[in-house]
Design a protein around this motif. Structure first.
Motif, PDB file in Angstrom:
ATOM      1  N   ASN B  89     -18.604 -20.701 -34.813  1.00  0.00           N
ATOM      2  CA  ASN B  89     -19.675 -20.318 -35.740  1.00  0.00           C
ATOM      3  C   ASN B  89     -18.996 -19.817 -37.019  1.00  0.00           C
ATOM      4  OD1 ASN B  89     -21.412 -18.647 -37.266  1.00  0.00           O
ATOM      5  ND2 ASN B  89     -22.738 -18.340 -35.486  1.00  0.00           N
ATOM      6  N   LEU B  90     -19.107 -20.585 -38.083  1.00  0.00           N
ATOM      7  CA  LEU B  90     -18.331 -20.243 -39.277  1.00  0.00           C
ATOM      8  C   LEU B  90     -18.726 -18.906 -39.889  1.00  0.00           C
ATOM      9  CD1 LEU B  90     -19.396 -22.536 -42.248  1.00  0.00           C
ATOM     10  CD2 LEU B  90     -20.489 -22.656 -40.032  1.00  0.00           C
ATOM     11  N   TYR B  91     -19.980 -18.500 -39.708  1.00  0.00           N
ATOM     12  CA  TYR B  91     -20.406 -17.220 -40.286  1.00  0.00           C
ATOM     13  C   TYR B  91     -19.879 -16.058 -39.447  1.00  0.00           C
ATOM     14  CZ  TYR B  91     -23.224 -20.629 -42.656  1.00  0.00           C
ATOM     15  OH  TYR B  91     -23.600 -21.726 -43.377  1.00  0.00           O
ATOM     16  N   PHE B  92     -19.858 -16.270 -38.125  1.00  0.00           N
ATOM     17  CA  PHE B  92     -19.289 -15.234 -37.265  1.00  0.00           C
ATOM     18  C   PHE B  92     -17.774 -15.134 -37.492  1.00  0.00           C
ATOM     19  CE2 PHE B  92     -17.515 -13.909 -33.029  1.00  0.00           C
ATOM     20  CZ  PHE B  92     -17.821 -12.565 -33.179  1.00  0.00           C
ATOM     21  N   GLU B  93     -17.122 -16.278 -37.659  1.00  0.00           N
ATOM     22  CA  GLU B  93     -15.677 -16.261 -37.900  1.00  0.00           C
ATOM     23  C   GLU B  93     -15.368 -15.450 -39.165  1.00  0.00           C
ATOM     24  OE1 GLU B  93     -13.692 -19.714 -39.372  1.00  0.00           O
ATOM     25  OE2 GLU B  93     -11.902 -19.379 -38.160  1.00  0.00           O
ATOM     26  N   ALA B  94     -16.188 -15.629 -40.198  1.00  0.00           N
ATOM     27  CA  ALA B  94     -15.974 -14.871 -41.439  1.00  0.00           C
ATOM     28  C   ALA B  94     -16.176 -13.374 -41.195  1.00  0.00           C
ATOM     29  CB  ALA B  94     -16.920 -15.374 -42.535  1.00  0.00           C
ATOM     30  N   ALA B  95     -17.222 -13.031 -40.423  1.00  0.00           N
ATOM     31  CA  ALA B  95     -17.482 -11.604 -40.137  1.00  0.00           C
ATOM     32  C   ALA B  95     -16.377 -11.008 -39.276  1.00  0.00           C
ATOM     33  CB  ALA B  95     -18.836 -11.469 -39.434  1.00  0.00           C
ATOM     34  N   LEU B  96     -15.908 -11.785 -38.311  1.00  0.00           N
ATOM     35  CA  LEU B  96     -14.866 -11.302 -37.394  1.00  0.00           C
ATOM     36  C   LEU B  96     -13.542 -11.078 -38.129  1.00  0.00           C
ATOM     37  CD1 LEU B  96     -14.078 -10.772 -34.368  1.00  0.00           C
ATOM     38  CD2 LEU B  96     -13.326 -13.165 -34.306  1.00  0.00           C
ATOM     39  N   THR B  97     -13.155 -12.021 -38.975  1.00  0.00           N
ATOM     40  CA  THR B  97     -11.884 -11.853 -39.699  1.00  0.00           C
ATOM     41  C   THR B  97     -11.979 -10.656 -40.648  1.00  0.00           C
ATOM     42  OG1 THR B  97     -12.612 -13.587 -41.238  1.00  0.00           O
ATOM     43  CG2 THR B  97     -11.082 -14.233 -39.508  1.00  0.00           C
ATOM     44  N   ARG B  98     -13.126 -10.482 -41.283  1.00  0.00           N
ATOM     45  CA  ARG B  98     -13.323  -9.328 -42.159  1.00  0.00           C
ATOM     46  C   ARG B  98     -13.173  -8.032 -41.353  1.00  0.00           C
ATOM     47  NH1 ARG B  98     -17.635 -11.662 -44.753  1.00  0.00           N
ATOM     48  NH2 ARG B  98     -19.079 -10.597 -43.375  1.00  0.00           N
ATOM     49  N   ALA B  99     -13.789  -8.019 -40.164  1.00  0.00           N
ATOM     50  CA  ALA B  99     -13.725  -6.820 -39.315  1.00  0.00           C
ATOM     51  C   ALA B  99     -12.283  -6.527 -38.895  1.00  0.00           C
ATOM     52  CB  ALA B  99     -14.609  -7.017 -38.078  1.00  0.00           C
ATOM     53  N   ILE B 100     -11.549  -7.563 -38.536  1.00  0.00           N
ATOM     54  CA  ILE B 100     -10.151  -7.354 -38.116  1.00  0.00           C
ATOM     55  C   ILE B 100      -9.328  -6.818 -39.285  1.00  0.00           C
ATOM     56  CG2 ILE B 100      -8.027  -8.563 -37.425  1.00  0.00           C
ATOM     57  CD1 ILE B 100      -9.811 -10.258 -35.554  1.00  0.00           C
ATOM     58  N   ASN B 101      -9.554  -7.352 -40.476  1.00  0.00           N
ATOM     59  CA  ASN B 101      -8.803  -6.852 -41.638  1.00  0.00           C
ATOM     60  C   ASN B 101      -9.118  -5.389 -41.929  1.00  0.00           C
ATOM     61  OD1 ASN B 101      -7.419  -9.258 -42.108  1.00  0.00           O
ATOM     62  ND2 ASN B 101      -9.089 -10.095 -43.364  1.00  0.00           N
ATOM     63  N   GLU B 102     -10.389  -5.007 -41.775  1.00  0.00           N
ATOM     64  CA  GLU B 102     -10.757  -3.597 -41.993  1.00  0.00           C
ATOM     65  C   GLU B 102     -10.153  -2.705 -40.917  1.00  0.00           C
ATOM     66  OE1 GLU B 102     -12.087  -2.112 -44.670  1.00  0.00           O
ATOM     67  OE2 GLU B 102     -11.780  -4.132 -45.470  1.00  0.00           O
ATOM     68  N   TRP B 103     -10.136  -3.204 -39.682  1.00  0.00           N
ATOM     69  CA  TRP B 103      -9.507  -2.474 -38.569  1.00  0.00           C
ATOM     70  C   TRP B 103      -8.002  -2.307 -38.837  1.00  0.00           C
ATOM     71  CZ3 TRP B 103      -6.223  -5.070 -34.874  1.00  0.00           C
ATOM     72  CH2 TRP B 103      -5.845  -4.282 -33.770  1.00  0.00           C
ATOM     73  N   LEU B 104      -7.355  -3.376 -39.311  1.00  0.00           N
ATOM     74  CA  LEU B 104      -5.920  -3.285 -39.637  1.00  0.00           C
ATOM     75  C   LEU B 104      -5.687  -2.230 -40.712  1.00  0.00           C
ATOM     76  CD1 LEU B 104      -4.929  -7.081 -39.771  1.00  0.00           C
ATOM     77  CD2 LEU B 104      -3.975  -5.374 -38.201  1.00  0.00           C
ATOM     78  N   ARG B 105      -6.535  -2.254 -41.710  1.00  0.00           N
ATOM     79  CA  ARG B 105      -6.384  -1.326 -42.816  1.00  0.00           C
ATOM     80  C   ARG B 105      -6.581   0.129 -42.367  1.00  0.00           C
ATOM     81  NH1 ARG B 105      -8.388  -2.978 -48.776  1.00  0.00           N
ATOM     82  NH2 ARG B 105     -10.513  -3.002 -48.025  1.00  0.00           N
ATOM     83  N   THR B 106      -7.675   0.323 -41.630  1.00  0.00           N
ATOM     84  CA  THR B 106      -8.087   1.684 -41.282  1.00  0.00           C
ATOM     85  C   THR B 106      -7.250   2.296 -40.163  1.00  0.00           C
ATOM     86  OG1 THR B 106     -10.315   0.944 -41.816  1.00  0.00           O
ATOM     87  CG2 THR B 106     -10.129   3.073 -40.707  1.00  0.00           C
ATOM     88  N   GLU B 107      -6.920   1.482 -39.164  1.00  0.00           N
ATOM     89  CA  GLU B 107      -6.292   2.043 -37.969  1.00  0.00           C
ATOM     90  C   GLU B 107      -4.789   1.790 -37.895  1.00  0.00           C
ATOM     91  OE1 GLU B 107      -8.573   1.692 -34.403  1.00  0.00           O
ATOM     92  OE2 GLU B 107     -10.457   1.549 -35.499  1.00  0.00           O
ATOM     93  N   TRP B 108      -4.245   0.997 -38.807  1.00  0.00           N
ATOM     94  CA  TRP B 108      -2.807   0.689 -38.764  1.00  0.00           C
ATOM     95  C   TRP B 108      -2.136   1.020 -40.098  1.00  0.00           C
ATOM     96  CZ3 TRP B 108      -0.540  -1.289 -34.233  1.00  0.00           C
ATOM     97  CH2 TRP B 108      -1.456  -1.609 -33.213  1.00  0.00           C
ATOM     98  N   ASP B 125     -14.343 -22.340 -43.008  1.00  0.00           N
ATOM     99  CA  ASP B 125     -15.017 -22.334 -44.301  1.00  0.00           C
ATOM    100  C   ASP B 125     -14.020 -21.864 -45.373  1.00  0.00           C
ATOM    101  OD1 ASP B 125     -16.559 -21.954 -46.529  1.00  0.00           O
ATOM    102  OD2 ASP B 125     -17.953 -20.525 -45.602  1.00  0.00           O
ATOM    103  N   PRO B 126     -13.350 -22.815 -46.035  1.00  0.00           N
ATOM    104  CA  PRO B 126     -12.347 -22.413 -47.036  1.00  0.00           C
ATOM    105  C   PRO B 126     -12.903 -21.489 -48.128  1.00  0.00           C
ATOM    106  CG  PRO B 126     -12.122 -24.742 -46.538  1.00  0.00           C
ATOM    107  CD  PRO B 126     -13.367 -24.273 -45.835  1.00  0.00           C
ATOM    108  N   GLU B 127     -14.173 -21.662 -48.501  1.00  0.00           N
ATOM    109  CA  GLU B 127     -14.757 -20.787 -49.527  1.00  0.00           C
ATOM    110  C   GLU B 127     -14.785 -19.334 -49.051  1.00  0.00           C
ATOM    111  OE1 GLU B 127     -18.633 -21.801 -51.153  1.00  0.00           O
ATOM    112  OE2 GLU B 127     -17.996 -23.907 -51.232  1.00  0.00           O
ATOM    113  N   ALA B 128     -15.108 -19.148 -47.764  1.00  0.00           N
ATOM    114  CA  ALA B 128     -15.130 -17.788 -47.214  1.00  0.00           C
ATOM    115  C   ALA B 128     -13.716 -17.229 -47.139  1.00  0.00           C
ATOM    116  CB  ALA B 128     -15.775 -17.800 -45.821  1.00  0.00           C
ATOM    117  N   ALA B 129     -12.741 -18.101 -46.882  1.00  0.00           N
ATOM    118  CA  ALA B 129     -11.336 -17.649 -46.866  1.00  0.00           C
ATOM    119  C   ALA B 129     -10.925 -17.177 -48.254  1.00  0.00           C
ATOM    120  CB  ALA B 129     -10.425 -18.773 -46.381  1.00  0.00           C
TER     121      ALA B 129
END
Lengths: 158, 342
Positions: B89-108, B125-129
């Motif tokens: 699901n390309l929209y979920f993939e975009a939300a998930l990658t965003r969440a992981i990046n925020e988790w990396l930022r906040t917790e690491w 979705d290259p545009e979302a990337a």
């Protein structure tokens, strides 16, 4: 030795003839109104150079951008694809590749700009091989090749 | 001093990421009881010898205790490969990658100044990337954009991906192609694999296709500043690929007239590879020859690939290098490539 190849009117633009002279095989090509003669022996590994395809120079400014020159100025050996300038016999490597050190390219003073390899080669560098080329003339409506080889940068026009 | 260019971390479960997802996607995850696979698309089966016994660190304290503390690491670059094959699901993939990046930022990244990270981005979705790279590109703690080497149906040199590569280059980010990825994409030219062994081996096969694509499709003339890190994909294949690539290009250049120099020149100018896994001969003389053919001191950057275990190849490699070459592999190559100050 001068060899009569064909009647000029029978030798259409885009045609080629391979003539056997002594133990030598020479390809004579007509590109537009110009005639070229080149040894049918690839200096790379001895392939039958004159059975290869002719091709124009290709240029690119980026992915998906293609430009080609109008005339088929190059001949590619059918064995490994080495390309030679029909007029001079000079081989060319891919674009931007440095020439092999032992080979020097000289540009003779006073030469017409169209014969300047730096302008003709479209970003490609001279390769290590030079195929033998021969003068071709049209005499009394016959195409005549002279087996006295010429150096690079000489060409006889109709 | 050493820079570790490939260390792994992962959220313990998808619950870890819920605070970083918005209400719609929290409901989507909880409603469908979605989880994250510990084997990440077959890459690291928990019992496999290659996965390592320690398990992937879930917290910064765990990483400190197991890898950072007591080491001479100046930097460690975290690569979280968790989202590589979670959803189509390309929209979920975009939300998930965003969440992981925020988790990396906040917790690491907030908790240890030695840490840097690869930002994960959507592949569907290259545009979302591009949007995610634009969102995070100014945070210098993200040193690279992480993409699975086993991607979708087209290779990364295809013009579809040029905007993603362009956005990374514009922000001075390396693009890291990391081993593993989409299991639905055939990993070899002859189709799907039938064993974990074949899959494990396939990363080194796939990466050669990606290198070929990026060079042949003209990416580096368009983006002369783009740098590509090949992580966990090996590097011993480089001499044979490049010898053939240079040779064939001389004859077939006309199809790709935008390639203006020998493929091997692009390779050593734009690519670096991590040292894990290192497939190298054991005999000292053969090893020295391999190091020279590979141009190892120029190409390689040290990586622990913690916690994964690929045997002792990388240690033998470092032992075979002289002082300056070993320093280059341990530190200076990565410092220059990632523009990391000491």
């Amino acid at each position: 030795m001068r060899i009569v190849v064909a009647r000029a009117e029978d030798f259409a633009p885009g045609d080629r003839r391979i003539v056997e002279v002594d133990r030598r095989s020479i390809g004579v090509f007509r590109v537009g109104d110009r005639f070229y003669a080149i040894n049918n022996h690839c200096p790379h590994q001895g392939g039958p150079l004159c059975l290869g395809r002719t091709a124009p120079w290709a240029l690119s400014s980026g992915p998906g951008e293609f430009q080609v020159s109008e005339e088929h100025a190059l001949l590619a050996c059918p064995w490994h694809g080495w390309e030679y300038d029909l007029a001079t016999g000079q081989s060319f490597l891919g674009p931007g590749e440095a020439p092999v050190r032992s080979y020097q390219v000289s540009v003779e003073p006073g030469e017409a700009l169209t014969d300047d390899p730096d302008l003709r080669m479209a970003g490609r560098a001279p390769g290590p091989y030079v195929a033998e080329t021969f003068p071709v003339r049209v005499e009394d409506e016959y195409v005549v090749v002279d087996t006295q080889p010429v150096g690079r940068d000489r060409r006889t026009e109709r | 001093m050493t820079i570790d260019t490939d260390a792994h971390c992962a959220p313990a479960s998808i619950k870890t990421l819920l605070p970083y997802l918005d209400a719609y996607w929290r409901e989507y995850v909880l409603g469908a009881n979605l989880g994250l696979s510990p084997s990440v698309g077959g890459a690291y089966p928990p019992g496999a010898p290659t996965s390592g016994e320690a398990g992937v660190p879930n917290t910064v304290d765990e990483l400190r205790a197991k890898l950072l503390d007591g080491s001479d690491l100046r930097y460690a670059i975290l690569n979280c490969v968790t989202p590589f094959d979670v959803s189509r699901n390309l929209y979920f993939e975009a939300a998930l990658t965003r969440a992981i990046n925020e988790w990396l930022r906040t917790e690491w990244l907030e908790h240890d100044e030695r840490l840097r990270a690869g930002m994960v981005v959507p592949t569907l979705d290259p545009e979302a990337a591009v949007a995610e790279i634009e969102r995070l590109g100014t945070d210098r703690r993200f040193t690279q954009v992480l993409l699975p080497v086993r991607g979708l149906d087209v290779r990364y040199g295809h013009k579809r991906y040029h905007p993603v590569l362009e956005a990374a280059a514009a922000h001075g980010l390396v693009v890291c192609l990391h081993a593993w990825g989409r299991v639905a994409s055939a990993p070899t030219f002859t189709g799907a694999t039938h064993s974990y062994l074949e899959d494990y081996l396939s990363n080194a096969q796939i990466v050669q296709g990606q290198v070929t694509s990026l060079i042949a499709e003209g990416v580096f003339d368009k983006l002369p500043d783009l740098r590509i890190c090949l992580a966990e994909c090996g590097f011993a294949w480089a001499p044979s690929l490049l010898w053939r690539f240079d040779k064939e290009w001389k004859a077939v250049w006309r199809e790709v007239p935008w390639v203006k120099a020998k493929p091997s020149e692009y390779f050593y100018r734009h690519f670096r590879a991590t040292t894990q896994p290192a497939q190298l001969p054991k005999d000292a003389k053969e090893l020295a020859e391999a190091v020279e053919l590979i141009r190892a001191p120029e190409l390689l950057m040290h990586a622990s690939d913690y916690p994964h275990n690929h045997g002792d190849g990388a240690q033998r490699l470092l032992a075979a290098l002289d002082g300056a070459a070993a320093d280059a592999v341990r530190y200076t190559n990565a410092a220059a490539f990632y523009d990391l100050a000491s």
